[in-house]
Design an enzyme around this catalytic site. Structure first.
Site, PDB file in Angstrom:
ATOM      1  N   ILE A 157       0.855  -1.173   0.000  1.00 40.46           N
ATOM      2  CA  ILE A 157       0.000   0.000   0.000  1.00 40.46           C
ATOM      3  C   ILE A 157       0.899   1.234   0.000  1.00 40.46           C
ATOM      4  CG2 ILE A 157      -1.867   1.219   1.148  1.00 40.46           C
ATOM      5  CD1 ILE A 157      -2.585  -1.616   0.113  1.00 40.46           C
ATOM      6  N   LYS A 158       0.669   2.120  -0.971  1.00 34.01           N
ATOM      7  CA  LYS A 158       1.494   3.320  -1.092  1.00 34.01           C
ATOM      8  C   LYS A 158       0.871   4.459  -0.285  1.00 34.01           C
ATOM      9  CE  LYS A 158       3.448   4.438  -5.085  1.00 34.01           C
ATOM     10  NZ  LYS A 158       3.614   4.718  -6.544  1.00 34.01           N
ATOM     11  N   ILE A 159       1.703   5.073   0.543  1.00 32.88           N
ATOM     12  CA  ILE A 159       1.296   6.218   1.355  1.00 32.88           C
ATOM     13  C   ILE A 159       2.304   7.339   1.121  1.00 32.88           C
ATOM     14  CG2 ILE A 159       0.975   7.075   3.704  1.00 32.88           C
ATOM     15  CD1 ILE A 159       0.135   4.276   4.530  1.00 32.88           C
TER      16      ILE A 159
END
Length: 364
Positions: A139-141
């Site tokens: 998951i990209k944050i």
């Protein structure tokens, strides 16, 4: 494999593909990249999905289904995105297994609308993780100030995390701190650190674009800032992932948070098309290659040598000092790039929604 791209493995670097479309998955292109070029991961972002969804009719059937199910345009977007991410992850599962859970990842980014909202980022990151349901998805944050606590929470929950939009050394240091804290919390809760992975996506070419804009034509430091900044980031990585705190985590199975060189296609045609590949080869790193970089590497434009990212670190510091002497406020450069990066992805996100809305109307 004879591709120059595959040779990056010889130097300890993992090449990932910075593109994801439904046609790439269904047409066998992703398997070809893995088989011939040694690609070991895929990254995506709202800009990539906007381009994919606005080209051709690959998403029409799924869009009809979401319309028939009464889903909103935004919910339809996420359904299409997560279908692509999940299917790509399935095709990279053999890489994930071969690398003993250390590679073979596909990344999907939280909504850029949430870049300044910590709580909403945490909630959506967990939702995306649960919905996609693959162990080899990250998951990209974004590494905004508000994103840093969300990164720690994501890791503390045992979720693989790709931290995106890192431009400055100070923010990279904060990302590393969040990684350590997240790992420590996850381990304290009984988590298996050997199954948790993260990359710190340090953006490259945009640094030269913005810095060059602030330098006069012909200045000797034009085209030097991006590589210098990345080399200092790698030096910071090596410095921080050593010593008692890291050793304690490594003893529990923790993995390095690899620096990932993002935005590595050359924007200025005066520079080598593989500049940010040639100069940033290093052990325990990832380079995300856009289609243009893949094409350049296939043409044989690259000059690949081991450990180029570790060369002349003193020279990298001299570049940064020289920029200050030239009147370039590099802190403002990186702050500008972060702000523009968030805005650009937000625009692409809305463009993708508008594309889907128009396409759904046309299908009716």
């Amino acid at each position: 494999m004879t591709s120059a791209i595959a040779h990056l493995h010889d130097f300890g670097q993992s090449p990932w593909y910075d593109n994801l479309t439904r046609a790439l998955i269904t047409g066998g292109g992703l398997e070809q990249l893995v088989r011939e070029d040694g690609i070991r991961g895929v990254t995506s972002n709202p800009t990539i999905f906007d381009k994919a969804m606005s080209a051709g009719d690959d998403y029409d059937a799924a869009l009809r289904e979401t319309g028939a199910a009464g889903l909103s345009i935004e919910d339809s977007y996420w359904r299409l995105v997560l279908d692509d991410v999940g299917n790509a992850a399935d095709r990279l599962a053999p890489c994930y297994d071969e690398a003993k859970r250390g590679d073979g990842f596909v990344s999907v980014e939280v909504s850029p609308e949430l870049a300044r909202d910590t709580k909403a980022t945490i909630a959506q990151a967990r939702s995306l993780h649960e919905r996609v349901g693959r162990p080899n998805v990250m998951i990209k944050i974004p590494a905004t100030e508000e994103g840093i606590p969300a990164i720690e929470e994501n890791l503390a929950a045992g979720i693989n995390t790709n931290i995106t939009l890192i431009f400055s050394l100070d923010r990279h240091a904060a990302v590393i701190d969040a990684y350590f804290q997240g790992l420590e919390r996850f381990a304290a809760a009984g988590g298996d650190l050997s199954g948790l992975s993260s990359v710190a996506s340090f953006f490259v070419s945009r640094v030269d674009t913005e810095t060059d804009r602030r330098l006069p034509d012909g200045h000797p430091l034009r085209g030097k800032a991006a590589v210098a900044n990345a080399r200092l980031a790698y030096a910071l990585f090596r410095q921080r992932f050593a010593g008692p705190r890291w050793d304690a985590l490594a003893a529990k199975g923790a993995r390095l948070q690899r620096p990932l060189w993002a935005s590595t296609s050359t924007k200025n045609p005066a520079y080598s098309p593989t500049l940010y590949v040639d100069e940033l080869i290093g052990r325990d790193t990832v380079n995300t290659l856009a289609p243009a970089s893949i094409d350049a590497l296939h043409r044989g434009d690259a000059h690949l040598e081991a450990d180029t990212v570790e060369r002349d670190v003193d020279g990298a510091r001299a570049v940064m000092a020289g920029l200050a002497d030239a009147g370039v406020d590099f802190d403002d450069v990186t702050a500008t790039l972060e702000r523009e990066g968030v805005e650009s992805f937000s625009t692409s996100f809305h463009d993708a929604l508008n594309t889907l809305e128009k396409r759904r109307a046309d299908l009716r």
